[in-house]
Design a protein around this motif. Sequence first.
Motif, PDB file in Angstrom:
ATOM      1  N   GLU A  15       6.600  -7.600 -14.060  1.00  0.00           N
ATOM      2  CA  GLU A  15       6.886  -8.421 -12.674  1.00  0.00           C
ATOM      3  C   GLU A  15       6.518  -7.919 -11.399  1.00  0.00           C
ATOM      4  OE1 GLU A  15       7.729 -12.238 -11.083  1.00  0.00           O
ATOM      5  OE2 GLU A  15       7.688 -11.676 -13.176  1.00  0.00           O
ATOM      6  N   VAL A  16       6.780  -6.617 -11.283  1.00  0.00           N
ATOM      7  CA  VAL A  16       6.338  -5.808 -10.096  1.00  0.00           C
ATOM      8  C   VAL A  16       5.041  -5.845  -9.926  1.00  0.00           C
ATOM      9  CG1 VAL A  16       6.368  -3.583  -9.001  1.00  0.00           C
ATOM     10  CG2 VAL A  16       8.680  -4.291 -10.008  1.00  0.00           C
ATOM     11  N   GLU A  17       4.048  -5.757 -11.038  1.00  0.00           N
ATOM     12  CA  GLU A  17       2.802  -5.745 -11.200  1.00  0.00           C
ATOM     13  C   GLU A  17       2.342  -7.240 -10.807  1.00  0.00           C
ATOM     14  OE1 GLU A  17      -0.509  -3.619 -11.160  1.00  0.00           O
ATOM     15  OE2 GLU A  17       1.046  -2.533 -11.763  1.00  0.00           O
ATOM     16  N   ALA A  18       2.775  -8.068 -11.188  1.00  0.00           N
ATOM     17  CA  ALA A  18       2.388  -9.626 -11.025  1.00  0.00           C
ATOM     18  C   ALA A  18       2.649  -9.976  -9.671  1.00  0.00           C
ATOM     19  CB  ALA A  18       3.090 -10.561 -12.028  1.00  0.00           C
ATOM     20  N   LEU A  19       3.632  -9.292  -9.116  1.00  0.00           N
ATOM     21  CA  LEU A  19       3.859  -9.654  -7.543  1.00  0.00           C
ATOM     22  C   LEU A  19       3.129  -8.876  -6.505  1.00  0.00           C
ATOM     23  CD1 LEU A  19       8.028 -10.182  -7.753  1.00  0.00           C
ATOM     24  CD2 LEU A  19       6.200 -11.926  -7.366  1.00  0.00           C
ATOM     25  N   ARG A  20       2.327  -7.995  -7.279  1.00  0.00           N
ATOM     26  CA  ARG A  20       1.564  -6.887  -6.451  1.00  0.00           C
ATOM     27  C   ARG A  20       2.454  -6.160  -5.459  1.00  0.00           C
ATOM     28  NH1 ARG A  20      -3.875 -10.701  -5.310  1.00  0.00           N
ATOM     29  NH2 ARG A  20      -4.046 -11.527  -7.394  1.00  0.00           N
ATOM     30  N   ASP A  24       3.861  -0.412  -3.562  1.00  0.00           N
ATOM     31  CA  ASP A  24       5.010  -0.176  -2.570  1.00  0.00           C
ATOM     32  C   ASP A  24       6.492   0.066  -3.224  1.00  0.00           C
ATOM     33  OD1 ASP A  24       3.328  -0.955  -0.426  1.00  0.00           O
ATOM     34  OD2 ASP A  24       3.381  -2.958  -0.803  1.00  0.00           O
ATOM     35  N   THR A  25       6.469   0.018  -4.583  1.00  0.00           N
ATOM     36  CA  THR A  25       7.727   0.188  -5.286  1.00  0.00           C
ATOM     37  C   THR A  25       7.654   1.580  -5.918  1.00  0.00           C
ATOM     38  OG1 THR A  25       7.696  -2.297  -5.499  1.00  0.00           O
ATOM     39  CG2 THR A  25       9.087  -1.042  -7.156  1.00  0.00           C
ATOM     40  N   LEU A  26       8.915   2.420  -5.734  1.00  0.00           N
ATOM     41  CA  LEU A  26       9.231   3.323  -6.302  1.00  0.00           C
ATOM     42  C   LEU A  26      10.291   2.877  -7.446  1.00  0.00           C
ATOM     43  CD1 LEU A  26       9.499   6.534  -6.988  1.00  0.00           C
ATOM     44  CD2 LEU A  26      11.158   6.590  -5.197  1.00  0.00           C
ATOM     45  N   ILE A  27       9.779   3.376  -8.732  1.00  0.00           N
ATOM     46  CA  ILE A  27      10.618   2.881  -9.956  1.00  0.00           C
ATOM     47  C   ILE A  27      11.138   4.161 -10.406  1.00  0.00           C
ATOM     48  CG2 ILE A  27      10.665   1.857 -12.028  1.00  0.00           C
ATOM     49  CD1 ILE A  27       8.459   0.065 -10.893  1.00  0.00           C
ATOM     50  N   ALA A  63      10.116   8.619 -13.163  1.00  0.00           N
ATOM     51  CA  ALA A  63       9.580   8.185 -11.626  1.00  0.00           C
ATOM     52  C   ALA A  63       8.332   7.623 -11.926  1.00  0.00           C
ATOM     53  CB  ALA A  63      10.002   9.264 -10.733  1.00  0.00           C
ATOM     54  N   SER A  64       7.975   6.358 -11.150  1.00  0.00           N
ATOM     55  CA  SER A  64       6.599   5.691 -11.279  1.00  0.00           C
ATOM     56  C   SER A  64       6.499   4.934 -10.007  1.00  0.00           C
ATOM     57  CB  SER A  64       6.794   4.591 -12.387  1.00  0.00           C
ATOM     58  OG  SER A  64       5.685   4.003 -12.260  1.00  0.00           O
ATOM     59  N   TRP A  65       5.293   5.380  -9.423  1.00  0.00           N
ATOM     60  CA  TRP A  65       4.954   4.718  -8.145  1.00  0.00           C
ATOM     61  C   TRP A  65       3.530   4.682  -8.152  1.00  0.00           C
ATOM     62  CZ3 TRP A  65       7.168   6.617  -2.891  1.00  0.00           C
ATOM     63  CH2 TRP A  65       6.775   5.391  -1.829  1.00  0.00           C
ATOM     64  N   LYS A  66       2.869   3.570  -8.416  1.00  0.00           N
ATOM     65  CA  LYS A  66       1.425   3.314  -8.507  1.00  0.00           C
ATOM     66  C   LYS A  66       0.607   3.978  -7.416  1.00  0.00           C
ATOM     67  CE  LYS A  66      -1.960  -0.105 -10.014  1.00  0.00           C
ATOM     68  NZ  LYS A  66      -2.280  -1.261 -10.311  1.00  0.00           N
ATOM     69  N   ALA A 110       8.391  16.656  -4.113  1.00  0.00           N
ATOM     70  CA  ALA A 110       7.839  17.089  -5.409  1.00  0.00           C
ATOM     71  C   ALA A 110       7.629  16.109  -6.355  1.00  0.00           C
ATOM     72  CB  ALA A 110       9.221  17.692  -6.182  1.00  0.00           C
ATOM     73  N   LEU A 111       7.790  14.642  -6.102  1.00  0.00           N
ATOM     74  CA  LEU A 111       7.291  13.337  -6.809  1.00  0.00           C
ATOM     75  C   LEU A 111       5.704  13.177  -6.291  1.00  0.00           C
ATOM     76  CD1 LEU A 111      10.399  11.100  -6.551  1.00  0.00           C
ATOM     77  CD2 LEU A 111       9.521  12.438  -8.613  1.00  0.00           C
ATOM     78  N   LEU A 112       5.589  13.304  -5.238  1.00  0.00           N
ATOM     79  CA  LEU A 112       4.173  12.826  -4.701  1.00  0.00           C
ATOM     80  C   LEU A 112       3.212  13.832  -4.913  1.00  0.00           C
ATOM     81  CD1 LEU A 112       5.093  11.069  -1.386  1.00  0.00           C
ATOM     82  CD2 LEU A 112       4.780  10.201  -3.535  1.00  0.00           C
ATOM     83  N   ASP A 113       3.429  15.043  -4.761  1.00  0.00           N
ATOM     84  CA  ASP A 113       2.475  16.215  -5.023  1.00  0.00           C
ATOM     85  C   ASP A 113       3.138  17.310  -5.882  1.00  0.00           C
ATOM     86  OD1 ASP A 113       0.656  18.332  -4.617  1.00  0.00           O
ATOM     87  OD2 ASP A 113       0.496  18.314  -2.545  1.00  0.00           O
ATOM     88  N   ARG A 114       2.563  17.492  -6.986  1.00  0.00           N
ATOM     89  CA  ARG A 114       3.074  18.550  -7.902  1.00  0.00           C
ATOM     90  C   ARG A 114       3.061  20.089  -7.339  1.00  0.00           C
ATOM     91  NH1 ARG A 114       1.146  17.072 -13.773  1.00  0.00           N
ATOM     92  NH2 ARG A 114      -0.809  18.133 -12.901  1.00  0.00           N
ATOM     93  N   SER A 115       2.309  20.072  -6.252  1.00  0.00           N
ATOM     94  CA  SER A 115       1.987  21.442  -5.799  1.00  0.00           C
ATOM     95  C   SER A 115       2.957  21.758  -4.736  1.00  0.00           C
ATOM     96  CB  SER A 115       0.431  21.686  -4.834  1.00  0.00           C
ATOM     97  OG  SER A 115       0.297  21.006  -3.899  1.00  0.00           O
ATOM     98  N   LYS A 116       3.605  20.725  -4.219  1.00  0.00           N
ATOM     99  CA  LYS A 116       4.934  21.163  -3.335  1.00  0.00           C
ATOM    100  C   LYS A 116       5.923  21.512  -4.169  1.00  0.00           C
ATOM    101  CE  LYS A 116       3.218  18.314   0.225  1.00  0.00           C
ATOM    102  NZ  LYS A 116       3.296  17.016   0.999  1.00  0.00           N
TER     103      LYS A 116
END
Length: 156
Positions: A15-20, A24-27, A63-66, A110-116
């Motif tokens: 549904e998150v994908e269908a709503l595009r 913009d969504t951190l799951i 955690a997932s954030w396309k 740490a979620l956005l960049d493994r090097s941090k």
Amino acid sequence: MISNMDENIGRILDEVEALRLAEDTLIFFTSDNGPEMDVGSPGPYRGHKRLVTEGGIRIPAIASWKGKIAPSSTTDAFLLTTDLFPTFVAAAKAQMPSNIRIDGFSFLPALLDRSKSIQKKGDERIVLWYTHSLGYPKFTAARAFGYKVLWADYEG
């Protein structure tokens, strides 16, 4: 239960994908700590629920954030559930009011960049766990600066 969770979490993601809204969504999905004794495995860790060893206090999280979190990435940063709210505030690019004190801190880097690494920041705090379940001795654990100590009171 696993099949039910898989199906329904899948429905939410679809549904998150269908709503595009995926970009913009951190799951964030997490679970309870440690398995009951003789009912599950703590994996490579020692102990179970109601104990302060790693098998009793660690919790899994996904955690997932396309487009923002690299697929299959991991972190070994020391995080607490009190870090969730500040992380969500940072992900929303919001600011906490200056008159509100929060114990946790954002682990968004740490979620956005493994090097941090946020390990150092997490290690600067002192964390205590204790248990006093019936039939068990009192156990206490403390963690600070990358070290953890565990002690038991077999008479209490």
